[in-house]
Write a protein that holds these residues in place. Sequence first.
Motif, PDB file in Angstrom:
ATOM      1  N   LEU A 223       0.831  -1.207   0.000  1.00  0.00           N
ATOM      2  CA  LEU A 223       0.000   0.000   0.000  1.00  0.00           C
ATOM      3  C   LEU A 223       0.863   1.254   0.000  1.00  0.00           C
ATOM      4  CD1 LEU A 223      -2.735   1.494   0.376  1.00  0.00           C
ATOM      5  CD2 LEU A 223      -2.457   1.159   2.839  1.00  0.00           C
ATOM      6  N   LEU A 224       1.840   1.277   0.880  1.00  0.00           N
ATOM      7  CA  LEU A 224       2.748   2.424   0.972  1.00  0.00           C
ATOM      8  C   LEU A 224       3.512   2.616  -0.331  1.00  0.00           C
ATOM      9  CD1 LEU A 224       3.905   4.512   3.062  1.00  0.00           C
ATOM     10  CD2 LEU A 224       5.719   2.856   3.484  1.00  0.00           C
ATOM     11  N   LEU A 225       4.044   1.518  -0.867  1.00  0.00           N
ATOM     12  CA  LEU A 225       4.817   1.610  -2.097  1.00  0.00           C
ATOM     13  C   LEU A 225       3.948   2.082  -3.253  1.00  0.00           C
ATOM     14  CD1 LEU A 225       7.599   0.991  -3.432  1.00  0.00           C
ATOM     15  CD2 LEU A 225       6.675  -1.259  -4.005  1.00  0.00           C
ATOM     16  N   GLY A 226       2.741   1.531  -3.369  1.00  0.00           N
ATOM     17  CA  GLY A 226       1.850   1.917  -4.457  1.00  0.00           C
ATOM     18  C   GLY A 226       1.527   3.397  -4.446  1.00  0.00           C
ATOM     19  N   VAL A 227       1.200   3.929  -3.280  1.00  0.00           N
ATOM     20  CA  VAL A 227       0.850   5.351  -3.183  1.00  0.00           C
ATOM     21  C   VAL A 227       2.044   6.225  -3.553  1.00  0.00           C
ATOM     22  CG1 VAL A 227       0.224   7.204  -1.582  1.00  0.00           C
ATOM     23  CG2 VAL A 227      -0.976   5.013  -1.479  1.00  0.00           C
ATOM     24  N   PHE A 228       3.208   5.904  -3.017  1.00  0.00           N
ATOM     25  CA  PHE A 228       4.377   6.738  -3.284  1.00  0.00           C
ATOM     26  C   PHE A 228       4.840   6.621  -4.731  1.00  0.00           C
ATOM     27  CE2 PHE A 228       4.630   7.256   1.252  1.00  0.00           C
ATOM     28  CZ  PHE A 228       5.284   8.473   1.416  1.00  0.00           C
ATOM     29  N   MET A 229       4.690   5.446  -5.333  1.00  0.00           N
ATOM     30  CA  MET A 229       5.069   5.308  -6.742  1.00  0.00           C
ATOM     31  C   MET A 229       4.159   6.148  -7.634  1.00  0.00           C
ATOM     32  SD  MET A 229       7.791   3.515  -6.913  1.00  0.00           S
ATOM     33  CE  MET A 229       8.133   4.562  -5.470  1.00  0.00           C
ATOM     34  N   ASP A 267      10.815   9.005 -17.688  1.00  0.00           N
ATOM     35  CA  ASP A 267      10.526  10.110 -16.771  1.00  0.00           C
ATOM     36  C   ASP A 267       9.915   9.670 -15.440  1.00  0.00           C
ATOM     37  OD1 ASP A 267       8.173   9.358 -17.980  1.00  0.00           O
ATOM     38  OD2 ASP A 267       7.662  11.348 -18.754  1.00  0.00           O
ATOM     39  N   SER A 268       8.840   8.887 -15.487  1.00  0.00           N
ATOM     40  CA  SER A 268       8.177   8.453 -14.254  1.00  0.00           C
ATOM     41  C   SER A 268       9.047   7.489 -13.456  1.00  0.00           C
ATOM     42  CB  SER A 268       6.841   7.784 -14.583  1.00  0.00           C
ATOM     43  OG  SER A 268       5.965   8.683 -15.222  1.00  0.00           O
ATOM     44  N   LEU A 269       9.661   6.537 -14.150  1.00  0.00           N
ATOM     45  CA  LEU A 269      10.499   5.541 -13.477  1.00  0.00           C
ATOM     46  C   LEU A 269      11.690   6.189 -12.789  1.00  0.00           C
ATOM     47  CD1 LEU A 269      10.494   2.893 -16.332  1.00  0.00           C
ATOM     48  CD2 LEU A 269       9.474   2.553 -14.073  1.00  0.00           C
ATOM     49  N   LEU A 270      12.271   7.170 -13.431  1.00  0.00           N
ATOM     50  CA  LEU A 270      13.499   7.789 -12.940  1.00  0.00           C
ATOM     51  C   LEU A 270      13.296   8.465 -11.589  1.00  0.00           C
ATOM     52  CD1 LEU A 270      16.426   8.144 -13.849  1.00  0.00           C
ATOM     53  CD2 LEU A 270      15.752  10.284 -14.942  1.00  0.00           C
ATOM     54  N   VAL A 271      12.230   9.246 -11.474  1.00  0.00           N
ATOM     55  CA  VAL A 271      11.984   9.987 -10.235  1.00  0.00           C
ATOM     56  C   VAL A 271      11.462   9.067  -9.130  1.00  0.00           C
ATOM     57  CG1 VAL A 271      10.591  11.832  -9.208  1.00  0.00           C
ATOM     58  CG2 VAL A 271      11.629  12.159 -11.456  1.00  0.00           C
ATOM     59  N   ALA A 272      10.726   8.015  -9.515  1.00  0.00           N
ATOM     60  CA  ALA A 272      10.164   7.110  -8.516  1.00  0.00           C
ATOM     61  C   ALA A 272      11.188   6.115  -7.978  1.00  0.00           C
ATOM     62  CB  ALA A 272       8.977   6.353  -9.118  1.00  0.00           C
ATOM     63  N   ALA A 273      12.248   5.835  -8.736  1.00  0.00           N
ATOM     64  CA  ALA A 273      13.196   4.779  -8.364  1.00  0.00           C
ATOM     65  C   ALA A 273      13.842   4.986  -6.989  1.00  0.00           C
ATOM     66  CB  ALA A 273      14.270   4.633  -9.442  1.00  0.00           C
ATOM     67  N   PRO A 274      14.382   6.172  -6.668  1.00  0.00           N
ATOM     68  CA  PRO A 274      15.009   6.324  -5.347  1.00  0.00           C
ATOM     69  C   PRO A 274      14.018   6.133  -4.199  1.00  0.00           C
ATOM     70  CG  PRO A 274      15.647   8.119  -6.812  1.00  0.00           C
ATOM     71  CD  PRO A 274      14.535   7.396  -7.480  1.00  0.00           C
ATOM     72  N   VAL A 275      12.778   6.537  -4.413  1.00  0.00           N
ATOM     73  CA  VAL A 275      11.755   6.382  -3.369  1.00  0.00           C
ATOM     74  C   VAL A 275      11.433   4.904  -3.179  1.00  0.00           C
ATOM     75  CG1 VAL A 275       9.453   7.083  -2.625  1.00  0.00           C
ATOM     76  CG2 VAL A 275      10.828   8.639  -4.015  1.00  0.00           C
TER      77      VAL A 275
END
Length: 287
Positions: A223-229, A267-275
């Motif tokens: 749940l946490l991962l889905g929301v933040f991604m 674009d989306s993958l790049l910014v979400a990866a560190p999180v």
Amino acid sequence: MVQDPPRPVRRAGRNLPAAIGVGVGLIAVVVGTLGWWHWGFTLLVAVALSLGAVEIHHALERIGMESAPIPIVVGTVAIQIGSYYASQHPERGINAITVLVAMLSLTVLAALMWRLPKGPEGFVRDSAASLFTIAYLPMLGTAVPLMLGGDMGRERVVVFIACVVASDTGGYVAGVLFGKHKMAPMISPKKTWEGFAGSIVFGIVAGIVGVLWLLHAPWWVGLLLGVFMVVFGTAGDLVESMIKRDVGIKDMSSFLPGHGGVMDRLDSLLVAAPVAWLILYLTVPGG
């Protein structure tokens, strides 16, 4: 006199067959390398980030900023390969974090030194272009070898990618069917709050299913991962849209027929990866 029949008007838009073909090819390469050849996946990420750096270089040239593409590309490849190698060989006594910090620092120094021979005029402007590119691509991209090099590394990367892809899919479906209220009309006119809600739903489902099935972690991690991604994946898309609007282009390049440039897919993958790396590092043992 018989007139020639009028030529059909070619409608502007994406080349759908090319887009489907390229998309299927990319999926096959990602699945094949991530499933059976992790070094191949690492090289694939390095190449994608390097091409993205070249696209950013050409985009910034349109507004008079010139980065140092060669040191950045060399540094990007070194960061990906070095970080993954260190994570796979802990007996060498070199930590992956140490390697990537050292490589990032050397990439910054090389980019600054690359610009020195051209003299002081525009030095700050061009150096800013290089540092922006380094922070945007190789630095954010370091999260991928860190995830892949940990325990259940393949599964971590799969869940991360699945959440972002599900977010994009849910946003598109809900936006087409129900989209009315614009989210950021000045940046990305097609994005709607209804689409964002669809992204949330799809992203959470993908996160929970992936975490339970592949990582064997509690459902709330998914749940946490889905929301933040969803949040950071959407932010990544908007960041790239801002860059393109600032420099006056629609796509970063035409490298991927039917899709635009490499950055239009990263674009989306790049910014979400560190999180994703941080969440899984803190919640799933062995990261």
